[in-house]
Design an enzyme around this catalytic site. Sequence first.
Site, PDB file in Angstrom:
ATOM      1  N   HIS A  13      -2.262   7.467   6.954  1.00 17.38           N
ATOM      2  CA  HIS A  13      -1.241   8.316   6.340  1.00 17.38           C
ATOM      3  C   HIS A  13      -1.851   9.609   5.803  1.00 17.38           C
ATOM      4  CE1 HIS A  13       2.709   6.550   6.372  1.00 17.38           C
ATOM      5  NE2 HIS A  13       2.294   5.369   5.953  1.00 17.38           N
ATOM      6  N   GLN A  68       3.167   9.870   1.199  1.00 16.62           N
ATOM      7  CA  GLN A  68       4.440   9.155   1.233  1.00 16.62           C
ATOM      8  C   GLN A  68       5.322   9.478   0.031  1.00 16.62           C
ATOM      9  OE1 GLN A  68       2.338   5.205   2.257  1.00 16.62           O
ATOM     10  NE2 GLN A  68       4.398   4.940   3.095  1.00 16.62           N
ATOM     11  N   HIS A 105      -4.140   1.463   7.474  1.00 19.67           N
ATOM     12  CA  HIS A 105      -2.779   1.993   7.530  1.00 19.67           C
ATOM     13  C   HIS A 105      -2.619   3.164   6.566  1.00 19.67           C
ATOM     14  CE1 HIS A 105       1.734   1.223   7.907  1.00 19.67           C
ATOM     15  NE2 HIS A 105       1.673   2.039   6.865  1.00 19.67           N
ATOM     16  N   GLU A 106      -3.092   2.978   5.312  1.00 18.67           N
ATOM     17  CA  GLU A 106      -2.896   4.026   4.301  1.00 18.67           C
ATOM     18  C   GLU A 106      -3.803   5.235   4.537  1.00 18.67           C
ATOM     19  OE1 GLU A 106      -0.321   3.697   2.702  1.00 18.67           O
ATOM     20  OE2 GLU A 106      -0.027   1.569   3.048  1.00 18.67           O
ATOM     21  N   CYS A 111       6.202  -0.400   7.058  1.00 23.01           N
ATOM     22  CA  CYS A 111       5.830   0.771   6.276  1.00 23.01           C
ATOM     23  C   CYS A 111       6.984   1.139   5.349  1.00 23.01           C
ATOM     24  CB  CYS A 111       5.502   1.934   7.210  1.00 23.01           C
ATOM     25  SG  CYS A 111       5.012   3.451   6.366  1.00 23.01           S
ATOM     26  N   LEU A 112       6.650   1.476   4.103  1.00 25.97           N
ATOM     27  CA  LEU A 112       7.687   1.854   3.150  1.00 25.97           C
ATOM     28  C   LEU A 112       8.433   3.115   3.578  1.00 25.97           C
ATOM     29  CD1 LEU A 112       5.767   1.180  -0.211  1.00 25.97           C
ATOM     30  CD2 LEU A 112       7.576  -0.210   0.831  1.00 25.97           C
ATOM     31  N   GLY A 168       0.821  -1.197   0.000  1.00 29.45           N
ATOM     32  CA  GLY A 168       0.000   0.000   0.000  1.00 29.45           C
ATOM     33  C   GLY A 168       0.856   1.249   0.000  1.00 29.45           C
TER      34      GLY A 168
END
Length: 516
Positions: A137, A54, A133-134, A91-92, A49
């Site tokens: 963000h 991000q 999660h996204e 997480c990226l 995701g």
Amino acid sequence: MIGMAVLEIRKGGDPVLRRRCRPVRRISARVRQHLADMAETLYAARGVGLAASQVGLDERLVVLDVGEGLHKLINPEVVRTQGSSLGWEACLSFPGILGQVERAEQVWVRALDERGRLAWLEGSGILARALQHEIDHLDGVLFLDRARAVMTEEEYRALEEAAARAEGDEAAGAGGVPAGAPAGGGGGPPAPGLGLAFMGTPEFALPSLEAISGSAHRVLAVVTQPDRPRGRKGVPSPPPVKEWAQARGIRVLQPEDLEDAGFLGELRSLQPDVGVVVAYGRILPAAVLSLPRLGCINLHASLLPRYRGAAPIQWALINGERETGVTVAHLVRELDAGDIILQEPVAISPDDTAGSLGARLAKRGAELLVEALDLLAQGRAPRRPQDGSLASLAPSLGRSREEIRWDWPAARIDGLVRALAPSPGAFTTLGDRVLKVWKGRPLPGDGAEPGCGGPAPGTVTGVGPEGLVVAAGGGRYLVEELQLEGKRRMAAAEFLRGSPLRPGTVLGRSGEPRGD
């Protein structure tokens, strides 16, 4: 054909990750290009995701693929959740870091697709976790903010190997925790307090303000009703919440119009994490509900879904309930219909008035509200959907419903009298004058029933030192304290000494229509 580029993924302490992304107002070619670039970046990074923030974009865009195909979401929002589970996330933007996070097990998400069509996505398992999660963000919330425990990949692998040696390869991760990872919740510092906009008006809201001010959370401003004329002279007086806030130097907003651009701008400038509503007295429009980062929650004086509306305390007393309670729930457009966070029952005593019961509910509700805010700050607030089939309404009473209906059973009349004390008071009429009944009680024994040779409802059947006895639609009611129009409030026995009232006198307006 849209070309695609791999974008730079923002890492660690980059301030852009803390920025709340703006809603997409128009789905243009630029927005579609951003979605295409985000998808390319996601696959290049081998993630599941990616949110717009991000990659440095200030738009509410998400792309994700958990192995079931690519989802491109515009302005996604979680509208319902169910259950909860604890699981490890990566997480990226934080390579090499794992966090143990509690999320809803199942979510329902509303968004727009690339063509501007409404899209609904129901997810469970890893899809539900990735969606939450996204979307976090997009609101500047990082998974580390919600994490119960944090470790590096090296630490996790060492822990996993130790667990495997000790216990074999049995799963130790119910609810999505990887094998070998600790299933308990702890470690890490407590979540920081939330900044909130408090919306309330009467004294019922003050215990909540006091409790919040003594907690880790911060009241950024209070929103309350405009000053209203009170008393015989009609002098504008501030509501109790305003007086409380001004005495403590807290900013006060009193909008006449909740959709006024100036008010919304002031509220937005506060950047509240959450809106807290306690007896504000007005329905919030979508523009206010969606403004705080975590939405709005409400303290309601009933066990929802029962007694939705403006007068839950009064209707519980009128209907002779032996128990009511307090509920903290998420606010939605439908009246008092949001998912429940916490609720607790409170017993009703036979002599409770709206004043005494309201004071107990306000005190316990304040404690429950702080508990709910703590859970929100930790990312652990449950969302239990209400069963609409069990809902009942508690509308404002109004003048017509304040009049005693003597054809009601005596117990229900007693409930009405207690429901309207200490203000505004239940009333009947004596001739052409209003007679307020402040206190009384049903008398034991069934009495003669109307239509069976007994006196008509509203007929005074006896007077004495304890007060005056009035025939009801079922049983008899003893009036102990009253107030005749133009006179002071007094005991019924005192009233009878100065205003002789004989048995056979009929109270109330017979034959005239009245409110239910």
